[in-house]
Design a protein around this motif. Structure first.
Motif, PDB file in Angstrom:
ATOM      1  N   SER A 115      -5.293  31.375 -56.614  1.00 44.38           N
ATOM      2  CA  SER A 115      -5.442  32.719 -56.036  1.00 44.38           C
ATOM      3  C   SER A 115      -5.631  33.775 -57.123  1.00 44.38           C
ATOM      4  N   ILE A 116      -4.886  33.659 -58.214  1.00 44.40           N
ATOM      5  CA  ILE A 116      -4.997  34.630 -59.307  1.00 44.40           C
ATOM      6  C   ILE A 116      -6.355  34.516 -59.987  1.00 44.40           C
ATOM      7  N   ALA A 136       5.602  36.146 -59.732  1.00 38.95           N
ATOM      8  CA  ALA A 136       4.989  37.111 -58.818  1.00 38.95           C
ATOM      9  C   ALA A 136       3.995  37.995 -59.570  1.00 38.95           C
ATOM     10  N   TYR A 137       2.932  38.373 -58.861  1.00 37.20           N
ATOM     11  CA  TYR A 137       1.893  39.241 -59.413  1.00 37.20           C
ATOM     12  C   TYR A 137       1.511  40.276 -58.366  1.00 37.20           C
ATOM     13  N   THR A 149      -1.686  47.700 -51.899  1.00 37.75           N
ATOM     14  CA  THR A 149      -1.270  46.736 -52.912  1.00 37.75           C
ATOM     15  C   THR A 149      -1.307  45.326 -52.355  1.00 37.75           C
ATOM     16  N   ASN A 150      -1.712  44.394 -53.203  1.00 41.51           N
ATOM     17  CA  ASN A 150      -1.627  42.971 -52.877  1.00 41.51           C
ATOM     18  C   ASN A 150      -0.560  42.360 -53.772  1.00 41.51           C
ATOM     19  N   LEU A 151       0.194  41.441 -53.207  1.00 38.34           N
ATOM     20  CA  LEU A 151       1.247  40.788 -53.969  1.00 38.34           C
ATOM     21  C   LEU A 151       1.144  39.293 -53.738  1.00 38.34           C
ATOM     22  N   ASN A 157       8.945  25.875 -53.171  1.00 39.58           N
ATOM     23  CA  ASN A 157       7.717  25.320 -52.597  1.00 39.58           C
ATOM     24  C   ASN A 157       7.041  26.282 -51.615  1.00 39.58           C
ATOM     25  N   TYR A 158       7.368  27.562 -51.715  1.00 41.47           N
ATOM     26  CA  TYR A 158       6.747  28.589 -50.863  1.00 41.47           C
ATOM     27  C   TYR A 158       5.798  29.456 -51.693  1.00 41.47           C
ATOM     28  N   PHE A 159       4.688  29.816 -51.076  1.00 46.48           N
ATOM     29  CA  PHE A 159       3.717  30.712 -51.691  1.00 46.48           C
ATOM     30  C   PHE A 159       3.440  31.815 -50.675  1.00 46.48           C
TER      31      PHE A 159
END
Length: 183
Positions: A115-116, A136-137, A149-151, A157-159
């Motif tokens: 994703s990043i 976290a980003y 904002t997107n985070l 094991n969670y995204f």
């Protein structure tokens, strides 16, 4: 039936049969009560870990952010995908989240990396956050609505992918979510 006939039938029945019948009834009542007690114990209150994380998150936001109302909810729980999309609204403020439950922390980390590193159509500023989940980003696009904002967040094991109308709101909701994943 006259009273005298009832008594005569009772007296005609041998004492052993009367005693066995009483014993059998008491045994039957005991078995039924014992079964109900055991079943009742097994169906006792669930521990927090037994409640799906999406329900825990929804309940926590409801309690900790009472001004926000759940605007949408989509759950997928099959062999290929396990995720919950939840969206909240309060006036002009919005928070939209998708929480993926993956098989392992490594899969969650891989999804975060993809994703990043995904190509973006517009330039974005990505900032690494500390003390929020395992990693976290936060990103804001140059052409995004003011404050939007997107985070991206990984915890175990969670995204989680989140969009919020402000950075403070995104961090606050992410903190609530991480707490529920931890519990």
């Amino acid at each position: 039936m006259p009273k005298s006939k009832k008594n005569s039938l009772k007296s005609d029945m041998p004492a052993a049969i009367r005693s066995n019948a009483r014993g059998l009834i008491l045994l039957l009542v005991g078995v039924i009560l014992g079964t109900l007690i055991v079943v009742g114990q097994q169906g006792g209150p669930m521990s927090k870990k037994q409640i799906p994380v999406s329900d825990r998150i929804e309940n926590a936001i409801k309690a900790k952010e009472p001004k926000f109302k759940l605007a949408n909810k989509l759950l997928r729980n099959n062999q290929e995908q396990k995720y919950a999309s939840l969206g909240w609204k309060s006036g002009e403020d919005i928070v939209s989240t998708t929480t993926y439950e993956l098989a392992s922390p490594q899969e969650a980390e891989e999804m975060l990396r993809k994703s990043i590193n995904a190509p973006m159509s517009v330039p974005v500023q990505i900032t690494k956050l500390t003390q929020l989940g395992d990693e976290a980003y936060m990103s804001t696009g140059l052409y995004a609505k003011e404050g939007e904002t997107n985070l991206l967040l990984r915890k175990g094991n969670y995204f989680i992918i989140m969009t919020a109308s402000s950075q403070g709101l995104a961090k606050r909701f992410a903190s609530h979510m991480v707490t529920e994943i931890d519990n």
